[in-house]
Design an enzyme around this catalytic site. Structure first.
Site, PDB file in Angstrom:
ATOM      1  N   ASP A 189       0.916  -1.138   0.000  1.00  0.00           N
ATOM      2  CA  ASP A 189       0.000   0.000   0.000  1.00  0.00           C
ATOM      3  C   ASP A 189       0.951   1.182   0.000  1.00  0.00           C
ATOM      4  OD1 ASP A 189      -1.396   2.298   0.938  1.00  0.00           O
ATOM      5  OD2 ASP A 189      -3.030   0.972   1.520  1.00  0.00           O
ATOM      6  N   HIS A 190       1.107   1.842  -1.143  1.00  0.00           N
ATOM      7  CA  HIS A 190       2.233   2.781  -1.232  1.00  0.00           C
ATOM      8  C   HIS A 190       2.108   3.949  -0.262  1.00  0.00           C
ATOM      9  CE1 HIS A 190      -0.287   5.164  -4.019  1.00  0.00           C
ATOM     10  NE2 HIS A 190       0.517   6.162  -3.767  1.00  0.00           N
ATOM     11  N   HIS A 252      -5.672   3.016   1.178  1.00  0.00           N
ATOM     12  CA  HIS A 252      -4.869   4.147   1.671  1.00  0.00           C
ATOM     13  C   HIS A 252      -5.552   4.877   2.839  1.00  0.00           C
ATOM     14  CE1 HIS A 252      -2.827   3.201  -1.928  1.00  0.00           C
ATOM     15  NE2 HIS A 252      -3.519   3.956  -2.751  1.00  0.00           N
TER      16      HIS A 252
END
Ligand SMILES: NC(=O)C1=CN([C@@H]2O[C@H](COP(=O)(O)OP(=O)(O)OC[C@H]3O[C@@H](n4cnc5c(N)ncnc54)[C@H](OP(=O)(O)O)[C@@H]3O)[C@@H](O)[C@H]2O)C=CC1
Ligand SMILES: O=C1O[C@H](COP(=O)(O)O)[C@@H](O)[C@H](O)[C@H]1O
Length: 517
Positions: A189-190, A252
């Site tokens: 999950d950047h 996010h």
């Protein structure tokens, strides 16, 4: 960090396999991240990178692609020819269809040659920059093609989206877990790789004056905004099935909320941190009926509008989007974390495309002082705020009340700001750099564990189901605006308002800041 975290010095001594090496993610994020790591000495010299995809490419063509990608997207530009060649010679390419097990056997031979050439002890990192429906196939082909038979570690890095709903995510997880153990899987999950998201832990747990106040007794509400100016660009086909709920909220937004709301972990250990995050997700109040969804969630879709004088089309006119689509490009909700710490505190969250600014921010609004004598004098005492600026500007500021110099008790808002981007510039490490580095050294802290994902899907699935019943609650907003009008009302009903983001500001605030403003 997990117990199997590898020694940082040798962690990068590995073969990195980039599945989907001809794709957009590899070009825009992965090659640049690898180059930055190299330039900072974090890859050393004992590494090899193998690009894999179906289309034919010679090594030379592939290296040219890597060069172009780095020139365009990397925070470091390619250096002189000699140093560049020293880097790019680590890259090779093999044309491979992930369904072709024979191709994996050829890959095994190639890999062993590279391991011998660079003295790599069998460490293999498989990065799947592929459509999620291919993850299970790749895992099986890696096993059946003998690619997992090595004496080093093997780490599987998987991109989002991890499933479309709980059922599909569970199936996907099942397929992967037939081949890889949970501690070998790194789900990206950047947002968790972003500097300021990681900073939440430090802000909370290293400052004596925040933690005692970090609860329902002192916090009035929390606001989390992930605003984007872009539309769906060329991703209409994907986005139309996903919408903001699956694209941004399930992952996010939920991850940021858990970092803000979790209990302090007893150790700064990947499992302890992720245990605390799961507890938060489990405590978020579920919406079980359409009525609950409609009264707590606002979904919107951008209609034609304009931004900075430029006309913008509506979502339904975007490429690959159906002209009667009810996909949401905007999501706002009031969420509650039903535990002792947060009982009754609203978490207002919003995300959307085609909003006026690109900005991700977390605002902690503190309760007003209990008996404010200054209120009686109609003084303008604003609540104290702590604002964490995540993206693209990074930093924090707090807003305080102070006396205006003079004979009366006039009040002045003072904001003290640490603008990290102003200090370090834009050359801060990209999320993907950290995440690739962490995945290589076996640190799971900023990757999502299966149980986190599962609970997050179980939270959003009822919302998706309620929306599917009937789309009458879909609101339209002009591209370039702050979303449907109801979004302001959502907070106004509770006596609050959204605080401005991205440095938009009210009058009458004195800034003490390293920005020089
Ligand atoms: N792009 C982005 O910014 C982001 C992407 N992601 C995720 O990353 C993943 C990849 O996205 P993106 O790069 O944009 O996708 P692209 O469509 O640009 O690339 C897909 C890649 O997969 C390869 N591929 C497709 N089928 C096969 C096959 N059968 N065997 C081998 N290779 C195959 C393609 O190469 P070829 O056709 O040559 O086989 C191509 O290299 C997706 O899961 C996406 O959701 C997540 C966040 C951001
Ligand atoms: O994962 C995604 O994130 C981007 C936004 O990321 P950011 O780092 O630029 O804030 C979003 O545009 C995209 O739709 C989504 O898939």
């Amino acid at each position: 960090m997990t117990n199997n975290t590898h020694d940082t010095v040798s962690a990068h001594e590995a073969v990195y396999f980039i599945f989907g090496a001809t794709g957009d993610l590899a070009r825009r994020k992965l090659f640049p991240a690898l180059y930055s790591l190299y330039r900072e000495g974090k890859l050393g010299e004992r590494f090899a990178i193998v690009g894999l995809a179906r289309r034919p490419r010679t090594n030379a063509q592939f290296r040219d692609d890597v060069y172009e990608a780095i020139k365009e997207f990397c925070r470091y530009k390619p250096s002189d020819t000699e140093s560049w060649n020293a880097f790019v010679e680590h890259f090779t390419y093999q044309s491979l269809d992930i369904n072709n097990v024979e191709g994996f056997r050829e890959l095994k031979v190639h890999t062993e040659e590279l391991e011998a050439k660079y003295s790599i002890q069998g460490n293999r990192l498989f990065y799947l920059a592929l459509a999620p429906e291919l993850f299970g196939h790749v895992s099986r082909s890696l096993r059946d093609g003998g690619m997992l038979e090595s004496k080093g570690w093997r780490h599987l890095v998987i991109e989002k989206p991890f499933g479309y709903d709980y059922a599909s995510a569970e199936k996907l997880n099942q397929e992967i877990s037939e081949v890889f153990r949970e501690d070998e899987v790194y789900r990206i999950d950047h947002y968790l790789g972003k500097e300021m998201v990681q900073n939440i832990e430090v802000i909370r747990f290293a400052n004596a004056f925040f933690e005692p106040l970090w609860n329902k007794n002192h916090i009035a509400n929390i606001q989390i905004t992930l605003a984007e100016t872009v539309g769906v660009e060329d991703r209409g086909a994907y986005y139309n099935k996903s919408g903001a709920l699956r694209d941004m909220v399930q992952n996010h937004l939920m991850q940021m909320l858990t970092m803000v709301a979790m209990e302090p972990p007893s150790r700064l250990d990947a499992e302890d941190i992720r245990d605390e995050k799961v507890k938060v997700l489990r405590s978020i109040r579920k919406m079980n009926s359409r009525e609950e969804v409609v009264s707590n969630v606002i979904r919107g879709q951008y209609a034609p509008g304009s931004m900075k004088g430029k006309e913008l089309k509506g979502y339904r006119d975007e490429d690959s989007v159906d002209s009667a689509s009810s996909t949401e490009t905007f999501f706002a909700a009031t969420l509650y974390v039903d535990n002792f710490r947060w009982a009754g505190v609203p978490f207002y969250v919003r995300t959307g495309k085609r909003l006026p600014v690109k900005s991700t921010e977390i605002v902690i609004e503190f309760k007003n002082v209990p008996n404010n004598v200054l209120f009686a004098n109609k003084q303008n005492v604003l609540p104290n705020l702590l604002v964490i600026r995540v993206n693209p500007m990074e930093g924090i500021y707090i807003k305080l009340n102070a006396k205006k110099p003079g004979n009366d008790m006039s009040i002045q808002t003072v904001a003290t700001e640490y603008c990290q981007s102003c200090l370090i510039g834009i050359n801060t490490p990209e999320a993907y750099e950290r995440l690739i580095f962490d995945a290589a050294r076996g640190d799971h802290t900023y990757f999502t564990r299966w149980d986190e994902l599962a609970v997050a899907w179980k939270l959003v699935d009822p919302i998706a189901a309620a929306w599917k019943e009937d789309s009458s609650d879909l609101q339209f907003y002009a591209a370039g605006s702050w979303g449907p009008d109801k979004v302001e009302q959502m907070l106004a009903e509770d006596g609050y308002h959204w605080w401005p983001v991205n440095g938009q500001d009210e009058d009458n605030v004195i800034w003490i800041s390293n920005t020089g403003k």
